[in-house]
Design a protein around this motif. Structure first.
Motif, PDB file in Angstrom:
ATOM      1  N   VAL A  71      -2.212  -4.414  -7.674  1.00 33.85           N
ATOM      2  CA  VAL A  71      -0.958  -3.791  -7.239  1.00 33.85           C
ATOM      3  C   VAL A  71      -1.141  -2.274  -7.067  1.00 33.85           C
TER       4      VAL A  71
ATOM      5  N   ALA B 175      -2.874  -1.715  -3.846  1.00 31.40           N
ATOM      6  CA  ALA B 175      -1.949  -1.929  -2.734  1.00 31.40           C
ATOM      7  C   ALA B 175      -1.034  -0.725  -2.574  1.00 31.40           C
ATOM      8  N   THR B 176      -0.535  -0.214  -3.709  1.00 37.54           N
ATOM      9  CA  THR B 176       0.349   0.953  -3.670  1.00 37.54           C
ATOM     10  C   THR B 176      -0.382   2.143  -3.055  1.00 37.54           C
TER      11      THR B 176
ATOM     12  N   LEU C 142      -0.733   1.450   0.678  1.00 40.26           N
ATOM     13  CA  LEU C 142       0.527   1.374   1.412  1.00 40.26           C
ATOM     14  C   LEU C 142       1.305   2.681   1.328  1.00 40.26           C
ATOM     15  N   GLU C 143       1.251   3.335   0.168  1.00 42.25           N
ATOM     16  CA  GLU C 143       2.071   4.536  -0.013  1.00 42.25           C
ATOM     17  C   GLU C 143       1.186   5.783  -0.074  1.00 42.25           C
TER      18      GLU C 143
ATOM     19  N   ASP D 149       1.040   7.807  -5.770  1.00 40.41           N
ATOM     20  CA  ASP D 149       1.833   6.641  -6.185  1.00 40.41           C
ATOM     21  C   ASP D 149       0.945   5.594  -6.854  1.00 40.41           C
TER      22      ASP D 149
ATOM     23  N   ALA E  77       1.348   4.328 -10.769  1.00 39.38           N
ATOM     24  CA  ALA E  77       1.552   2.914 -11.106  1.00 39.38           C
ATOM     25  C   ALA E  77       0.457   2.435 -12.060  1.00 39.38           C
TER      26      ALA E  77
END
Lengths: 206, 226, 187
Positions: free
Chosen positions: A75, A78-79, A82-83, A87, A91
Motif C-alpha cells: 500500500v 502504491a501511495t 499514485l500520490e 505520502d 503511510a
C-alpha cells in the motif's frame, strides 16, 4: 489454536492490560494527528526498540509481522506511485509504528487477562442491560471449542465426498457442514441451560 | 427424591411426543427403556425443565420445573446422549469449573471442588486435555464430572453406554453403581438397568408399563418384536 | 440474548475462523479459490440474521484482538487493526448487519426456492460487497492519502470473486433454510 502471547517479564508484560490498550489508543491518535517526518521517523524507531525489547527474536518476529508488513509495503508503494513520495513515506511510517506497538501489546498480554479486561469494561454496559459481561468469556471459550469441531466435520465431509466419488463443491460442503454443526450447537445450548451456567431466568412457553 | 408428573405431556409441531401422564418417582435408581422415538428423551428432559410441559405440570421435590427452572436444574444434573455436546469449554478443567463459577464461588473453592471431582473419577490426568481429543469413555466420565461437581441430588443419563467398548462400558457401569445421587438412566443396554429399583417402558409416546426390571424388560421384548 | 442465540453466534464465529484455515475450494468453471472469510461474514448474515450475525463477526474480531491467530493466513493480534486493510475488518461488522437485516426482510418461508435464493443473494451483495467495500476503500483512502477514485478502481479486481462468494452464500442459506427448520422464523 495457540495465542500470540509470549512468556516474559518485560516492562510491558507487567502493565495492566487496560492501561496498555489505552496507551495503544493514544499512540494511534498521535500518529494520525501529525505528518512531521521527524516525529514519525522517531516514533517508528521507538516502535522497533519497544518490539525488540520483548526478546521475541528476529525469526519469530518476522513470521509474526510478515503478512501485515507485506500489506503495508504494497500500500505504501502504491501511495508513493499514485500520490507522492512524501505520502508514501508517511503511510509507511505511521502504519509500521502502529503495527509494532499493537503487536507488542498482543505479545505481552495473555488471552485470559484480555478477557478479564474486556469483561470488566463491559460491566457498565451490563448495568444498562445491553450485555451480560460474563457472556463474553463464555462466548470466546465457545468459539475456541467450535473451531476444531468445524474443521474435523469438514474433513469428514471431504472424506465422505471422496468415498462416494463426488466432487468437492462449495455448496455440497458448506450446507451439510452448517446443518450438522447447527444441530450440535442446539445440544450445547441445551447443555448450558441444563447445567445452569448462565443463571436461568423464569421462562414459560406460551 | 420425589419427581411428580401431574397430567404432564409434551407436544412438538402438533404431535404428542409424550402423552399426558401422572406418575411419582421416588426410587433411587430408575431405568427408562423403549424403542427409538418412543418419548424417553423428551420425558427425561421434562424433569429438568429443558422441555416445558405443553399440558399439566412437573415438580421435583415440590419445585415446579417451569416456575423455578433454575432451582430445579441445580438439583437435577443431565448427561446428554452425546457427551461431546455436554462439554462447553475447550479444556476439561475450565469446563468443570464453569458450572461453579456461574454460582459465583470464590476461586479457591472452585479449584478445590474441581480437584475433588477429578480425584473422585480418577481422571486428574485429563484435566488439561482438550475435550475434543478425549476418547468415548473419557468423555463420558468428563461429562459426568462436569455435572456432578455442582452437587445435584438427581442425575439423569441419556444412553450413557451408547457407543462405548466393553472396557469403557464396565467403567461407566461401575461409576454409576458407585454414585450416591439418585439416578435416572435412559438405556438400550438392558443389562445396565437389570438390577435397578424400577424401570419405565415408553412406547409411541405413552408410558406403557412400569415396575420391576425383569417384568418390564419382558414386556419390552414383546413390544419390540410386534 | 438467549443461550441459543449466543451459541449460534459463537458457532458462526468459529465457521468464519475455520474458513480462514481450511484449504481453498476451487470452483469448477472459474479459477477462483473460495478461501475468504468474507464469505463466512455473508453466511452469518444470511443464515443468522442481523443481530446474531453481527455478534458472530464481533466475536471473531474480539478473538483476533486478544491475540488469537483467527484471521486468514494465521493473522491475529492488535496489529491486524493497524493495517491499511483494517477498514475491511471494521466493515465486516456492518456487512453482517446489513446482510442480515436485508435477508430478514427480503426472504420469507412461503416464497419459492428461486425467490429465496435471489433475496439472499441481493442481501449478501448489498452487505458483503457494497457496504464492505465502502468501509474498506474509505479507510484505505483516509489512512494512506491515496485518492478515493484510485483506491476504488484498485479494489475492483476483487469484486468478481466476491460476487461468486455471495452466490455460494445465497445458495447455502436457501438450502439451510429448507433443511434445518429449527431455525426460528424471521421477523
Amino acid at each position: 489454536m495457540n495465542s500470540l502471547y509470549v512468556e516474559g517479564d518485560s516492562f510491558l508484560h507487567r502493565l495492566p492490560p487496560g492501561l496498555k490498550l489505552l496507551l495503544l489508543l493514544a499512540v494511534s491518535l498521535a500518529l494520525f494527528l501529525t505528518r512531521s517526518p521527524l516525529f514519525l521517523g522517531g516514533a517508528a524507531a521507538a516502535g522497533v526498540l519497544l518490539y525488540a525489547s520483548l526478546g521475541i527474536g528476529w525469526r519469530q518476529s518476522w513470521i509474526r509481522l510478515r503478512p501485515i508488513l507485506l500489506t503495508i509495503a504494497i500500500v505504501a508503494l502504491a501511495t508513493l506511485l499514485l500520490e507522492s513520495v512524501e505520502d508514501g513515506m508517511v503511510a509507511l511510517l505511521r502504519l509500521t509504528t502502529l503495527m509494532l506497538v499493537a503487536a507488542a501489546v498482543t505479545a505481552t498480554t495473555p488471552v485470559g487477562a484480555f478477557i478479564d479486561a474486556v469483561t470488566r469494561a463491559a460491566l457498565p454496559l451490563e448495568k444498562l442491560g445491553l450485555v451480560r459481561a460474563s457472556d463474553i468469556g463464555l462466548a470466546v471459550g465457545l468459539v475456541i471449542r467450535f473451531v476444531p469441531e468445524v474443521i474435523s466435520r469438514y474433513q469428514a465431509l471431504r472424506t465422505a465426498h471422496q468415498a462416494r466419488g463426488l466432487k468437492v463443491r462449495p455448496t455440497t460442503m458448506i450446507v451439510p457442514l452448517i446443518i450438522q454443526t447447527l444441530k450440535s450447537a442446539d445440544e450445547i445450548a441445551a447443555a448450558i441451560d441444563a447445567r445452569g451456567i448462565r443463571g436461568q431466568k423464569r421462562q414459560r412457553k406460551s | 427424591m420425589d419427581i411428580r408428573f401431574e397430567q404432564a405431556g409434551a407436544r412438538f409441531a402438533g404431535r404428542l411426543a409424550v402423552e399426558p401422564l401422572t406418575i411419582s418417582l421416588t426410587e433411587r435408581r430408575i431405568g427408562i427403556i423403549g424403542l427409538n422415538g418412543s418419548g424417553k428423551t423428551t420425558f427425561a428432559r421434562m424433569i429438568n425443565g429443558l422441555v416445558t410441559p405443553s399440558m399439566g405440570r412437573v415438580t421435583v421435590n415440590g419445585v415446579d420445573t417451569v416456575d423455578d427452572a433454575e432451582a430445579v436444574r441445580s438439583q437435577v444434573g443431565f448427561i446428554f446422549q452425546n457427551p461431546q455436546n455436554q462439554i462447553i469449554l475447550p479444556i476439561l478443567r475450565e469446563d468443570i469449573a464453569l458450572g461453579l463459577k456461574s454460582r459465583r464461588l470464590p476461586a479457591a473453592a472452585v479449584e478445590a471442588a474441581v480437584q475433588g471431582i477429578l480425584g473422585r473419577f480418577d481422571i486428574g490426568h485429563l484435566a488439561g486435555r482438550r475435550a475434543h481429543e478425549l476418547s468415548g469413555g473419557e468423555l463420558q466420565l468428563a461429562a459426568l464430572a462436569s455435572v456432578l461437581v455442582t452437587e445435584p441430588r438427581i442425575v439423569i443419563l441419556d444412553e450413557p453406554t451408547n457407543q462405548l467398548d466393553l472396557k469403557n462400558r464396565a467403567l461407566v457401569e461401575a461409576t454409576l453403581n458407585g454414585l450416591d445421587e439418585s439416578v435416572l438412566v435412559i438405556s438400550h443396554d438392558l443389562a445396565l438397568i437389570a438390577d435397578f429399583d424400577r424401570v419405565l417402558l415408553f412406547h409411541e409416546g405413552r408410558l406403557l408399563t412400569d415396575g420391576l426390571p425383569s417384568e418390564v424388560i419382558a414386556r419390552y421384548r414383546e413390544v419390540a418384536t410386534l | 440474548m438467549s443461550t441459543r442465540d449466543l451459541v449460534l453466534a459463537a458457532l458462526f464465529a468459529a465457521i468464519i475462523v475455520a474458513l480462514g484455515l481450511l484449504p481453498p475450494i476451487m470452483l469448477g468453471f472459474i479459477p477462483v479459490p473460495i478461501t475468504a472469510q468474507s464469505m463466512g461474514v455473508m453466511l452469518a448474515g444470511v443464515i443468522l440474521g442481523a443481530r446474531r450475525g453481527t455478534v458472530a463477526v464481533l466475536l471473531v474480531l474480539l478473538l483476533a484482538a486478544i491475540g488469537l491467530p483467527v484471521l486468514s493466513g494465521g493473522r491475529g493480534g492488535l496489529a491486524v487493526f493497524a493495517a491499511p486493510t483494517t477498514g475491511y475488518l471494521i466493515g465486516w461488522v456492518f456487512a453482517a448487519f446489513v446482510t442480515g437485516a436485508l435477508a430478514e426482510r427480503l426472504v420469507r418461508p412461503a416464497q419459492g426456492a428461486l425467490a429465496q435464493s435471489l433475496g439472499f443473494f441481493a442481501a449478501a451483495v448489498a452487505g458483503g460487497v457494497v457496504v464492505l467495500y465502502a468501509f474498506g476503500i474509505t479507510y484505505l483512502a483516509v489512512v494512506t492519502g491515496i485518492d478515493f477514485g484510485k483506491a476504488f478502481l484498485g479494489s475492483m479486481a476483487f469484486i468478481p470473486g466476491d460476487l461468486i462468494k455471495a452466490a455460494v452464500a445465497a445458495l447455502a442459506a436457501r438450502a439451510v433454510m429448507a433443511g434445518y427448520p429449527l431455525l426460528p422464523a424471521r421477523a
